[in-house]
Scaffold this motif. Structure first.
Motif, PDB file in Angstrom:
ATOM      1  N   GLY A  21       8.666 -56.786 -17.018  1.00  0.00           N
ATOM      2  CA  GLY A  21       8.058 -56.577 -15.632  1.00  0.00           C
ATOM      3  C   GLY A  21       8.043 -57.775 -14.668  1.00  0.00           C
ATOM      4  O   GLY A  21       7.555 -58.810 -15.156  1.00  0.00           O
ATOM      5  N   GLN A  22       8.289 -57.610 -13.351  1.00  0.00           N
ATOM      6  CA  GLN A  22       8.407 -58.751 -12.796  1.00  0.00           C
ATOM      7  C   GLN A  22       6.984 -58.801 -12.181  1.00  0.00           C
ATOM      8  O   GLN A  22       6.627 -58.144 -10.965  1.00  0.00           O
ATOM      9  N   LYS A  23       6.083 -59.863 -12.511  1.00  0.00           N
ATOM     10  CA  LYS A  23       4.710 -59.865 -11.768  1.00  0.00           C
ATOM     11  C   LYS A  23       4.624 -61.165 -11.018  1.00  0.00           C
ATOM     12  O   LYS A  23       3.416 -61.553 -11.021  1.00  0.00           O
ATOM     13  N   LEU A  24       5.628 -61.985 -11.025  1.00  0.00           N
ATOM     14  CA  LEU A  24       5.383 -63.298 -10.397  1.00  0.00           C
ATOM     15  C   LEU A  24       5.504 -63.100  -8.808  1.00  0.00           C
ATOM     16  O   LEU A  24       6.332 -63.697  -8.185  1.00  0.00           O
ATOM     17  N   ILE A  51       0.773 -53.860  -5.448  1.00  0.00           N
ATOM     18  CA  ILE A  51       1.963 -53.669  -6.129  1.00  0.00           C
ATOM     19  C   ILE A  51       1.789 -53.877  -7.649  1.00  0.00           C
ATOM     20  O   ILE A  51       2.490 -53.217  -8.541  1.00  0.00           O
ATOM     21  N   LYS A  52       1.073 -54.977  -7.987  1.00  0.00           N
ATOM     22  CA  LYS A  52       0.727 -55.277  -9.248  1.00  0.00           C
ATOM     23  C   LYS A  52       0.144 -54.186 -10.102  1.00  0.00           C
ATOM     24  O   LYS A  52       0.316 -53.728 -11.221  1.00  0.00           O
ATOM     25  N   LEU A  53      -0.921 -53.607  -9.106  1.00  0.00           N
ATOM     26  CA  LEU A  53      -1.719 -52.315  -9.653  1.00  0.00           C
ATOM     27  C   LEU A  53      -0.795 -51.251 -10.131  1.00  0.00           C
ATOM     28  O   LEU A  53      -0.872 -50.460 -11.119  1.00  0.00           O
ATOM     29  N   TYR A  56       0.198 -49.548 -13.560  1.00  0.00           N
ATOM     30  CA  TYR A  56      -0.134 -47.836 -13.694  1.00  0.00           C
ATOM     31  C   TYR A  56       0.896 -47.045 -14.334  1.00  0.00           C
ATOM     32  O   TYR A  56       1.014 -46.271 -15.203  1.00  0.00           O
ATOM     33  N   ILE A  57       2.178 -47.510 -13.837  1.00  0.00           N
ATOM     34  CA  ILE A  57       3.491 -47.139 -14.331  1.00  0.00           C
ATOM     35  C   ILE A  57       3.465 -47.352 -15.789  1.00  0.00           C
ATOM     36  O   ILE A  57       3.923 -46.264 -16.604  1.00  0.00           O
ATOM     37  N   GLU A  58       3.324 -48.429 -16.146  1.00  0.00           N
ATOM     38  CA  GLU A  58       3.362 -49.086 -17.507  1.00  0.00           C
ATOM     39  C   GLU A  58       2.375 -48.118 -18.205  1.00  0.00           C
ATOM     40  O   GLU A  58       2.714 -48.121 -19.778  1.00  0.00           O
ATOM     41  N   ARG A 111       7.714 -52.829  -0.010  1.00  0.00           N
ATOM     42  CA  ARG A 111       6.803 -53.815  -0.816  1.00  0.00           C
ATOM     43  C   ARG A 111       7.080 -53.884  -2.296  1.00  0.00           C
ATOM     44  O   ARG A 111       7.367 -54.869  -2.817  1.00  0.00           O
ATOM     45  N   PHE A 112       7.372 -52.840  -2.912  1.00  0.00           N
ATOM     46  CA  PHE A 112       7.766 -52.657  -4.377  1.00  0.00           C
ATOM     47  C   PHE A 112       9.120 -53.548  -4.511  1.00  0.00           C
ATOM     48  O   PHE A 112       9.069 -54.444  -5.446  1.00  0.00           O
ATOM     49  N   VAL A 113      10.002 -53.311  -3.760  1.00  0.00           N
ATOM     50  CA  VAL A 113      11.216 -53.727  -4.022  1.00  0.00           C
ATOM     51  C   VAL A 113      11.150 -55.320  -3.724  1.00  0.00           C
ATOM     52  O   VAL A 113      11.682 -56.206  -4.573  1.00  0.00           O
ATOM     53  N   LYS A 114      10.595 -55.751  -2.681  1.00  0.00           N
ATOM     54  CA  LYS A 114      10.330 -57.268  -2.318  1.00  0.00           C
ATOM     55  C   LYS A 114       9.721 -57.817  -3.576  1.00  0.00           C
ATOM     56  O   LYS A 114      10.040 -59.045  -3.756  1.00  0.00           O
ATOM     57  N   ALA A 115       8.566 -57.233  -4.089  1.00  0.00           N
ATOM     58  CA  ALA A 115       7.857 -57.872  -5.059  1.00  0.00           C
ATOM     59  C   ALA A 115       8.648 -57.868  -6.405  1.00  0.00           C
ATOM     60  O   ALA A 115       8.450 -59.014  -7.064  1.00  0.00           O
ATOM     61  N   THR A 116       9.360 -56.870  -6.734  1.00  0.00           N
ATOM     62  CA  THR A 116       9.731 -56.846  -8.190  1.00  0.00           C
ATOM     63  C   THR A 116      11.374 -56.839  -8.326  1.00  0.00           C
ATOM     64  O   THR A 116      11.810 -57.171  -9.180  1.00  0.00           O
TER      65      THR A 116
END
Length: 330
Positions: free
Chosen positions: A214-217, A223-225, A229-231, A257-262
């Protein structure tokens, strides 16, 4: 005679760097010997080049004395960049002179090949902007954040574009070396080196070795939440509409936002989370393909197989037979 330069970084390196340097020197030396034994004139002079008289690795455990200094080498034809230490920003800061030298050499016609996280040095020189590249799967998140203008292809073992070559993680640099031997010598020499060093030839993908965590940096807390939730719902089929509604974000804005973040769409992220769970099940249990499929929320075997192959490069059965010890030993 043409020239191949193998870089010895200035301190910001590790034992993987040593493996890349020594492996490159040995394989190109054998390629030279094979080439000459088959009646050809000497083709390449192979040298290790650095920015100091001695490159020290792993707190003094190993040291390499380069053949020459970068300032003494005006012209070369191919430059090999080994992997870097995992503190990438420090590694880049410690090799500013090397980065500048790489840029000048590339402008003067040299071709460049980076191994594993050596791609960070190429990218920091601006040489990968708009180009494809690969690096170790564990460095993908950091690389994507630092160099958003590079077309990262982390599933590829090797990329080859505009005289710049990159490869994926760790010891897959051996596959890159065979590729370069074929490119700079010929196919018979590459096959000889592959056989001599027992390297699988023409391996295109490293997807099978990726461990998705998971890309959380990033700093987008909502989006982290959503990722968490997905996980946590690995056995459920969650729609993007459900996710965006749950976090009170418009669908289009949520996707963006999801694509930008992950770096993945929400659907791709969910697929990768599920397939990573399936891989662990195939590695550690004797569960059947159907049992694992149902546990991660799939009910269509064809769809599961297609997604599994897309992400790993092989079928669920092939993966289970290769990586489950109890299956191999039975």
């Amino acid at each position: 005679m043409k020239h191949i330069a193998i870089i010895a970084p200035d301190g910001q390196s590790n034992l993987s760097s040593v493996a890349c340097i020594v492996g490159s020197y040995e394989i190109f030396s054998e390629a030279n010997s094979y080439w000459e034994k088959n009646g050809h004139k000497p083709l390449y002079e192979v040298e290790i080049v650095g920015v100091s008289e001695q490159a020290v690795f792993s707190k003094g455990l190993v040291s390499i004395r380069p053949h020459t200094h970068i300032n003494s080498l005006d012209k070369t034809d191919l430059i090999i960049i080994p992997s870097l230490a995992h503190d990438y920003e420090s590694a880049l800061a410690g090799n500013v002179a090397m980065v500048d030298w790489l840029s000048r050499q590339y402008k003067n016609g040299a071709e460049l090949a980076s191994m594993c996280t050596g791609a960070f040095m190429l990218a920091s020189a601006g040489l990968l902007n708009g180009k494809v590249c690969s690096t170790h799967w564990s460095a993908v998140n950091t690389f994507s954040i630092l160099f958003p203008n590079v077309k990262l292809r982390s599933h590829r073992t090797i990329t080859d574009e505009a005289g710049i070559y990159t490869n994926g993680g760790a010891y897959s640099f051996l596959n890159l070396l065979v590729h370069l031997v074929e490119k700079f010598y010929d196919r018979p020499t590459a096959i000889f080196c592959a056989k001599l060093f027992q390297i699988e030839i023409n391996r295109e993908f490293q997807s099978i070795f990726t461990i998705f965590s998971g890309q959380k940096l990033h700093d987008d807390e909502e989006i982290k939440l959503a990722q968490q939730y997905i996980e946590s719902k690995i056995d459920e089929k969650i729609s993007v509409d459900q996710l965006s509604s749950r976090f009170s974000i418009g669908r289009r804005n949520f996707d963006r936002r999801f694509v930008k973040a992950t770096g993945n769409t929400p659907l791709e992220y969910a697929q990768r989370v599920k397939i990573e769970a399936a891989k662990r099940a195939f590695e550690n249990t004797r569960k059947t393909i159907n049992e694992v499929m149902y546990e991660i929320g799939y009910s269509d075997l064809k769809a599961f197989r297609e997604v599994f192959r897309k992400i790993t490069g092989m079928s669920p059965m092939e993966y289970r037979e290769r990586y489950n010890k109890s299956v191999v030993d039975s």
